[in-house]
Design an enzyme around this catalytic site. Structure first.
Site, PDB file in Angstrom:
ATOM      1  CE  LYS A  17      -1.919  -1.559   4.000  1.00 45.20           C
ATOM      2  NZ  LYS A  17      -1.018  -0.541   3.415  1.00 45.20           N
ATOM      3  CG  ASN A  18      -3.522   2.062   2.626  1.00 42.71           C
ATOM      4  OD1 ASN A  18      -2.611   1.595   3.307  1.00 42.71           O
ATOM      5  ND2 ASN A  18      -3.768   1.650   1.396  1.00 42.71           N
ATOM      6  NE  ARG A  88       8.224   3.195  -1.515  1.00 43.67           N
ATOM      7  CZ  ARG A  88       7.610   4.329  -1.693  1.00 43.67           C
ATOM      8  NH1 ARG A  88       6.378   4.485  -1.277  1.00 43.67           N
ATOM      9  NH2 ARG A  88       8.184   5.327  -2.296  1.00 43.67           N
ATOM     10  CG  ASP A 112       6.998  -1.391  -3.322  1.00 41.57           C
ATOM     11  OD1 ASP A 112       6.944  -1.491  -4.561  1.00 41.57           O
ATOM     12  OD2 ASP A 112       6.088  -0.926  -2.631  1.00 41.57           O
ATOM     13  CG  ASP A 302      -4.520  -0.938  -3.068  1.00 40.98           C
ATOM     14  OD1 ASP A 302      -3.449  -1.174  -2.532  1.00 40.98           O
ATOM     15  OD2 ASP A 302      -4.866   0.196  -3.456  1.00 40.98           O
ATOM     16  CB  ILE A 324      -1.997   2.935 -10.079  1.00 40.19           C
ATOM     17  CG1 ILE A 324      -3.493   3.056 -10.375  1.00 40.19           C
ATOM     18  CG2 ILE A 324      -1.544   3.872  -8.955  1.00 40.19           C
ATOM     19  CD1 ILE A 324      -4.008   4.438 -10.668  1.00 40.19           C
TER      20      ILE A 324
END
Ligand code: EPU
Length: 416
Positions: A17-18, A88, A112, A302, A324
């Site tokens: 995805k990223n 975002r 968020d 993540d 983070i």
């Protein structure tokens, strides 16, 4: 979902995805036709596709896993509130739009669920290249008569700031050096996509990226296969760690998830490369470890909800430290509702493992935490209902279906 027996079988992961979101943004750098392969069918890809469409691009899915983008000569360099609010990551269109169009109007992304998400480093990198910004009515108005290569030292190896600066530098005059750059595999994937388009990027994947600017006419559309999604792969490895069993995660690349594989090894999960990807077998009970998130190649933020969930059913006490996103602990209250023993103190979570959890209705606060709550349900007595599952759809293609194919008792019902 309900707790079931051990998992077995093979699950195939898709492209990251990223990475794909940034590759779609990169198509704004030059008119032409682009073909992206190994693209997951997830809501964030739909959002970025919609954003490109509002600018005038054609985006279609000729077959599963393939996205075809036609970026015309003329586009409207604007990212409206409705789309940036949905995702975002839309902010990564700023660099390519400035570089190619000399101007951009992008809605300012809000915070968020894991806290405030500033973009100061994105703007600073672009400013050093020659962009000017003003802020009006919730929009960043950006302009650049000309971008000029320079040295950009990032205060922190931010993924998005590295990507925005990198994409802008591709068309800047002269050489740009990005220091303290993010080193994620997705950055390397973006750089290889850009180089195939005609850009001259060196060093992506290391802390120093050097970009020799090229003229706009040197760039053209390309055909590219997206790097595998290491976070999706990690999620299925966590699934087998939590539920027990033996699975193959096809398409996973061990070298992109070194620290994760190492930590799971310490917890007792056996993982080894397999001709298809990664083979994993879970012990009867996981052992607790301490984990601290760090920029790549450290343990990714993540992965953290996955670790907290694994530790919640492991033997012993584990301390998880978030370095983070300081506010990324919201799902802990949901896990506690399922009987997990977790205490948070600032950016630490102290997790005391239990043999089993207890099924309950819970709410997914974001993509990764949502997936982790589903996995918690695999080791919880009775039924677990994860509400707001649309968050999970943003990053996981057919999550319930893929878990079911491994033998889990999981079903996707309409959001309520
Ligand atoms: N930061 C600033 N100023 C900036 C940019 C970042 O202070 O201008 C701070 C952030 O607030 C945060 C830290 O720097 O504390 C790291 O942020 P980074 O910019 O590296 O993250 P990102 O680019 O916004 C990407 C992924 C995230 C992933 C992070 C960290 C995408 C679309 N998102 O976000 O993925 O957690 O890197 O690795 O690539 C997800 O997939 O669910 C997800 C949230």
């Amino acid at each position: 979902m309900r707790a079931g027996g051990p998992l077995a079988g093979t699950v195939r992961i898709g492209g990251a995805k990223n990475s794909v979101l940034k590759l779609l943004a990169a198509t704004l750098l030059a008119p032409g036709e682009y073909v992206l392969r190994n693209v997951p069918a997830i809501a964030d890809v739909d959002s970025m596709s919609d954003l490109l469409r509002t600018m005038g691009c054609t985006v279609e899915r000729p077959e599963p896993g393939v996205l075809r983008v036609v970026r015309p000569e003329t586009i409207v360099p604007e990212a409206p509130y409705e789309l940036v609010e949905r995702m975002r990551a839309s902010i990564v269109v700023l660099g390519p739009l400035l570089a190619r169009e000399g101007r951009a109007r992008v809605s300012v992304p809000g915070g968020d669920d894991f806290g405030s998400r500033p973009i100061d480093m994105h703007l600073r990198g672009l400013e050093l290249l020659g962009a000017r910004f003003s802020n009006a009515h919730g929009y960043i108005e950006a302009e650049a008569d000309k971008l000029e290569g320079t040295r950009v030292t990032l205060e922190y190896p931010s993924v998005g700031a590295t990507e925005n600066t990198l994409m802008a530098a591709v068309l800047a005059e002269g050489t740009t050096v990005i220091d303290n750059a993010a080193r994620e595999p997705e950055i390397w994937d973006l750089a290889s996509f850009l180089n195939r388009m005609g850009a001259r990027v060196l060093g992506a994947g290391s802390s120093t990226i050097t970009v020799a600017g090229v003229r706009p006419e040197h760039l053209s559309g390309v055909d590219h296969t997206v790097v595998p999604d290491r976070i999706e792969a990690a999620t299925y490895l966590a699934a087998v760690a939590i539920a027990g069993g033996e699975i193959v995660v096809a398409g996973a690349k061990a070298e992109h998830m070194d620290m994760y594989v190492q930590k799971l090894g310490e917890m007792g999960v056996r993982i080894s490369p397999d001709p298809e990807g990664l083979w994993a077998m879970s012990p009867r009970r996981l052992r607790s470890v301490d984990v601290a998130t760090l920029p790549y190649p450290g343990v990714a933020t993540d992965y953290k909800p996955l670790f907290v969930t694994m530790l919640a059913v492991a033997d012993g006490v584990g301390i998880v430290t978030e370095n983070i996103f300081k506010g990324r602990f919201r799902y802990v209250d949901e896990l506690t509702r399922m009987g997990a023993d977790i205490r948070t103190d600032d950016h630490h979570a102290i997790v005391r493992g239990r043999e089993r959890l207890s099924g309950a209705p819970v709410r997914a606060p974001d993509i990764r935490a949502g997936a982790a709550l589903v996995l918690a349900g695999l080791r919880a007595d009775g039924e677990t209902v994860v509400r707001d599952a649309h968050h999970i759809d943003r990053g996981y293609e057919d999550f319930a279906g893929r878990l079911r194919a491994l033998g889990a008792d999981v079903e996707r019902v309409d959001d309520y």
